[in-house]
Design an enzyme around this catalytic site. Sequence first.
Site, PDB file in Angstrom:
ATOM      1  N   HIS A  77       4.453 -18.602 -48.491  1.00  0.00           N
ATOM      2  CA  HIS A  77       5.854 -18.163 -48.488  1.00  0.00           C
ATOM      3  C   HIS A  77       6.064 -16.877 -47.688  1.00  0.00           C
ATOM      4  O   HIS A  77       7.201 -16.481 -47.435  1.00  0.00           O
ATOM      5  CB  HIS A  77       6.371 -17.993 -49.927  1.00  0.00           C
ATOM      6  CG  HIS A  77       5.976 -16.724 -50.597  1.00  0.00           C
ATOM      7  ND1 HIS A  77       4.989 -16.657 -51.551  1.00  0.00           N
ATOM      8  CD2 HIS A  77       6.455 -15.461 -50.467  1.00  0.00           C
ATOM      9  CE1 HIS A  77       4.882 -15.406 -51.982  1.00  0.00           C
ATOM     10  NE2 HIS A  77       5.747 -14.663 -51.337  1.00  0.00           N
ATOM     11  N   ASP A 126       1.146 -22.684 -52.638  1.00  0.00           N
ATOM     12  CA  ASP A 126       1.608 -21.499 -51.915  1.00  0.00           C
ATOM     13  C   ASP A 126       0.406 -20.736 -51.360  1.00  0.00           C
ATOM     14  O   ASP A 126      -0.005 -19.696 -51.878  1.00  0.00           O
ATOM     15  CB  ASP A 126       2.433 -20.616 -52.861  1.00  0.00           C
ATOM     16  CG  ASP A 126       3.078 -19.430 -52.161  1.00  0.00           C
ATOM     17  OD1 ASP A 126       3.126 -19.433 -50.915  1.00  0.00           O
ATOM     18  OD2 ASP A 126       3.535 -18.504 -52.871  1.00  0.00           O
ATOM     19  N   SER A 224       2.809 -10.035 -52.340  1.00  0.00           N
ATOM     20  CA  SER A 224       2.603 -11.441 -51.966  1.00  0.00           C
ATOM     21  C   SER A 224       1.414 -11.624 -51.030  1.00  0.00           C
ATOM     22  O   SER A 224       1.221 -10.863 -50.083  1.00  0.00           O
ATOM     23  CB  SER A 224       3.849 -11.976 -51.260  1.00  0.00           C
ATOM     24  OG  SER A 224       4.900 -12.183 -52.155  1.00  0.00           O
ATOM     25  N   GLY A 225       0.644 -12.674 -51.294  1.00  0.00           N
ATOM     26  CA  GLY A 225      -0.460 -13.034 -50.420  1.00  0.00           C
ATOM     27  C   GLY A 225      -1.744 -12.286 -50.679  1.00  0.00           C
ATOM     28  O   GLY A 225      -2.795 -12.662 -50.162  1.00  0.00           O
TER      29      GLY A 225
END
Length: 310
Positions: A77, A126, A224-225
């Site tokens: 994402h 994801d 994120s990530g």
Amino acid sequence: MKFNSALSFSVITLLYITGSLSQLDVCGRAPLSNRIVGGEDATTGAWPWQVSIHLTGSGHFCGGTLINKDWVLTAAHCFHKDDHIKMYFGRLNQSGSNTYEMSRTASQIINHPNYTYIYMLKIDNDIALVQLSSSVTFSDYIKPVCLAAAGSVFGGGTKSWVTGWGTLQSGGTQIPNTLQQVMVPVVNNRACDNAYGGVFKITSNMICAGLLNQGGKDSCLIDSGGPMVSKNGSLWIQSGVVSFGRGCADPKYPGVYSRVSEYQDWIKSYTGSNPPGFVNFNSTASSNLRSVPSWYIAMFVIHPLSLFFY
């Protein structure tokens, strides 16, 4: 990243290791890491696989993990069509000097083919791989992490650490200058699915972590990530990739991560002759009874449920 202090307990057993011998010689080792309590600034070299991903011409917007000299693991994402990114390795501070830092651009970004995001209905797979424009050179400050092998088990309560430059509170607009680290216990999938009440289905491709009763420890926007890792002996093993959650560190709602062990074959299909070091991890533990520009928040906050991509 938001946090407070807490303790959890896990007993971890290393069963076997798979992958290239050369990768296993270096992965998951952080020789400069100090003893971690949780919820504090990291120190230089403590997390040598941590990657800071920047949009070209802009600042940090996602984290990632170095998994070998040519590849970074992160969240699908984070990316949109035609994104141009720059990645920083060996970075501790987002401003000021980072003596041991190096950077690379991306030669390709590969989102998982079954990555699904349906607004307010479904998120799954994801996870993404980023191939570097050229190989990085390993040092005490830049090293790959080991990855959880297929079949790995992270029982409820397993001690895990999350790192990133995400916001320090839900809805916050300032990101910390210094890399943050926080300890969170794994929440088993059934308890996590019950917490989210079926609004977002917690699948076998996910792993959850946080404090169900009191909250206060979590990843958040712009984490994120980034990696969630657990330690066995001298090895750090990545169990999860920061994905989403309801708010940040809210009681009852743990953070949700992509479960790395579910993607061993997919990762190896791209990393070719130099695969990451995959480690089979089996834990038994006590049961479980993010400055942000306005366009970023608008894109990743899901109303009215306050569900965030981190």
